[in-house]
Design a protein around this motif. Sequence first.
Motif, PDB file in Angstrom:
ATOM      1  N   GLY A 156      44.767  46.045  38.998  1.00 10.50           N
ATOM      2  CA  GLY A 156      43.654  45.134  39.201  1.00 10.50           C
ATOM      3  C   GLY A 156      42.553  45.669  40.090  1.00 10.50           C
ATOM      4  O   GLY A 156      41.497  45.071  40.216  1.00 10.50           O
TER       5      GLY A 156
ATOM      6  N   LEU B  40      49.469  38.380  39.348  1.00  6.96           N
ATOM      7  CA  LEU B  40      48.814  37.185  39.892  1.00  6.96           C
ATOM      8  C   LEU B  40      49.306  36.865  41.298  1.00  6.96           C
ATOM      9  O   LEU B  40      50.433  37.214  41.670  1.00  6.96           O
ATOM     10  CB  LEU B  40      49.116  35.985  38.985  1.00  6.96           C
ATOM     11  CG  LEU B  40      48.789  36.154  37.500  1.00  6.96           C
ATOM     12  CD1 LEU B  40      49.293  34.939  36.716  1.00  6.96           C
ATOM     13  CD2 LEU B  40      47.299  36.344  37.287  1.00  6.96           C
TER      14      LEU B  40
ATOM     15  N   THR C  30      38.228  30.818  49.504  1.00  7.59           N
ATOM     16  CA  THR C  30      37.644  32.113  49.116  1.00  7.59           C
ATOM     17  C   THR C  30      36.798  31.947  47.861  1.00  7.59           C
ATOM     18  O   THR C  30      35.578  32.048  47.902  1.00  7.59           O
ATOM     19  CB  THR C  30      38.753  33.157  48.873  1.00  7.59           C
ATOM     20  OG1 THR C  30      39.646  32.677  47.857  1.00  7.59           O
ATOM     21  CG2 THR C  30      39.510  33.457  50.148  1.00  7.59           C
TER      22      THR C  30
HETATM   23  O1  TXA Z   1      41.135  34.794  47.235  1.00  2.00           O
HETATM   24  C1  TXA Z   1      41.911  35.076  46.334  1.00  2.00           C
HETATM   25  O2  TXA Z   1      42.803  35.916  46.464  1.00  2.00           O
HETATM   26  C2  TXA Z   1      41.754  34.306  45.007  1.00  2.00           C
HETATM   27  C3  TXA Z   1      42.125  32.848  45.247  1.00  2.00           C
HETATM   28  C4  TXA Z   1      42.081  32.041  43.985  1.00  2.00           C
HETATM   29  O3  TXA Z   1      43.370  32.784  45.868  1.00  2.00           O
HETATM   30  N1  TXA Z   1      42.562  34.892  43.989  1.00  2.00           N
HETATM   31  C5  TXA Z   1      42.263  36.103  43.447  1.00  2.00           C
HETATM   32  O4  TXA Z   1      43.109  36.471  42.418  1.00  2.00           O
HETATM   33  O5  TXA Z   1      41.343  36.794  43.817  1.00  2.00           O
HETATM   34  P1  TXA Z   1      42.766  37.668  41.410  1.00  2.00           P
HETATM   35  O6  TXA Z   1      43.850  37.620  40.424  1.00  2.00           O
HETATM   36  O7  TXA Z   1      41.397  37.507  40.910  1.00  2.00           O
HETATM   37  O8  TXA Z   1      42.907  38.931  42.289  1.00  2.00           O
HETATM   38  C6  TXA Z   1      44.190  39.240  42.791  1.00  2.00           C
HETATM   39  C7  TXA Z   1      44.352  40.708  42.954  1.00  2.00           C
HETATM   40  C8  TXA Z   1      44.303  41.452  41.643  1.00  2.00           C
HETATM   41  O9  TXA Z   1      43.478  42.570  41.807  1.00  2.00           O
HETATM   42  C9  TXA Z   1      45.754  41.861  41.422  1.00  2.00           C
HETATM   43  O10 TXA Z   1      45.840  43.115  40.782  1.00  2.00           O
HETATM   44  C10 TXA Z   1      46.290  41.943  42.825  1.00  2.00           C
HETATM   45  O11 TXA Z   1      45.653  40.918  43.514  1.00  2.00           O
HETATM   46  N2  TXA Z   1      47.738  41.677  42.819  1.00  2.00           N
HETATM   47  C11 TXA Z   1      48.357  40.520  42.516  1.00  2.00           C
HETATM   48  N3  TXA Z   1      49.692  40.651  42.553  1.00  2.00           N
HETATM   49  C12 TXA Z   1      49.936  41.927  42.886  1.00  2.00           C
HETATM   50  C13 TXA Z   1      51.115  42.698  43.064  1.00  2.00           C
HETATM   51  N4  TXA Z   1      52.333  42.161  42.887  1.00  2.00           N
HETATM   52  N5  TXA Z   1      50.979  43.998  43.396  1.00  2.00           N
HETATM   53  C14 TXA Z   1      49.751  44.548  43.566  1.00  2.00           C
HETATM   54  N6  TXA Z   1      48.577  43.881  43.407  1.00  2.00           N
HETATM   55  C15 TXA Z   1      48.679  42.593  43.070  1.00  2.00           C
END
Ligand code: TXA
Length: 320
Positions: free
Chosen positions: A219, A56, A27
């Motif tokens: 996020g 995360l 991605t």
């Molecule tokens: O494609 C992807 O998902 C990439 C690659 C590196 O794996 N990662 C990514 O991570 O886009 P990030 O942190 O940029 O976006 C992750 C999203 C964030 O908006 C975060 O708020 C949401 O996922 N998220 C993560 N853990 C969560 C949780 N426990 N509950 C709700 N939302 C969550």
Amino acid sequence: MAEIGSHIATAAKLLRQGKVVAIPTETVYGLAGNALSARAVAQIYLVKNRPAFNPLIMHTNALDRLLPYVKNVPEVAYHLAQAFWPGPLTLLLEKTGRVPDMVTAGSARVAVRIPRHPLALQLLSELDFPLTAPSANPSGYVSPTTAAHVAEQLGSKIPYVLDGGPCAVGVESTIAGFENGRVVVYRWGGVTQEELQQCVGAGVPVVFHSTEAATPAPGMLASHYAPRQPVVIGNLADLLDRYPAEQVGLLSFRDTYSAVAEAHQVALSPAGDLLEAAQRVFGALRYLEKQPVAYILAEMVPDEGIGRAINDRLRRAAAD
Ligand code: TXA
Ligand code: MG
């Protein structure tokens, strides 16, 4: 400065030491650290300048390696995992006590995914811990789809960028949770609504999480992916009547415009291919940002398939 290379052993060694390194996924590039190390997770938040309330995603290379971290997994989640992993789908599942609260920002659910990039899979298989990895950009900025994108902004803060070439999908994973017998999508990404619905069948509704709902979606901040200049979305021919042609950069789906210098425009896919447009959209924003223009004018792509994810990112790039 970060070293850029494609040595899995170097990345693995640094990760075992609790360091943070950038890794390729299909991605976008991720800023990875040992999900079970408080020091590594804290370092990720610090390097990204990410607010502590934004959780995360945890990555592994196999479903059985995820199972210790999740519980009460609904049947439909297994179907989705089987259909789309390894791949650009993130599932929100109930977490067990083995997931540090810092990873989930205190939420009872953890986001998990198995990425499809061969280097990421190989790296994960050599480690005895999962990797937590947000996109490898400073919080609020455009996500990186090449190793050079990562190095440009985070190079002085991390020791190593594992270079796996340009990302094949180009937008982040689709994020889906499970609530009241429905699949609730929090972010459109590499897996489309059509693909999800086909997998779960007509009996299970696939709905988009509305941001007006009581539960906040961490996020899912409106302003995100924002380049230096204001981004204005609309019909490009109309916008060109209102903005001086020598001051604008153009981000179009297929067409180029003779009023604007060639170097100041990017047509995401002259052939009209949404997958190609997704691969190129973040790179295009980064390119236009570097041109001597005061505004970036952009048009939406067809709102179908992966086009929904592209349009979401463009709207967020334009939000203030
Ligand atoms: O494609 C992807 O998902 C990439 C690659 C590196 O794996 N990662 C990514 O991570 O886009 P990030 O942190 O940029 O976006 C992750 C999203 C964030 O908006 C975060 O708020 C949401 O996922 N998220 C993560 N853990 C969560 C949780 N426990 N509950 C709700 N939302 C969550
Ligand atoms: Mg991100």
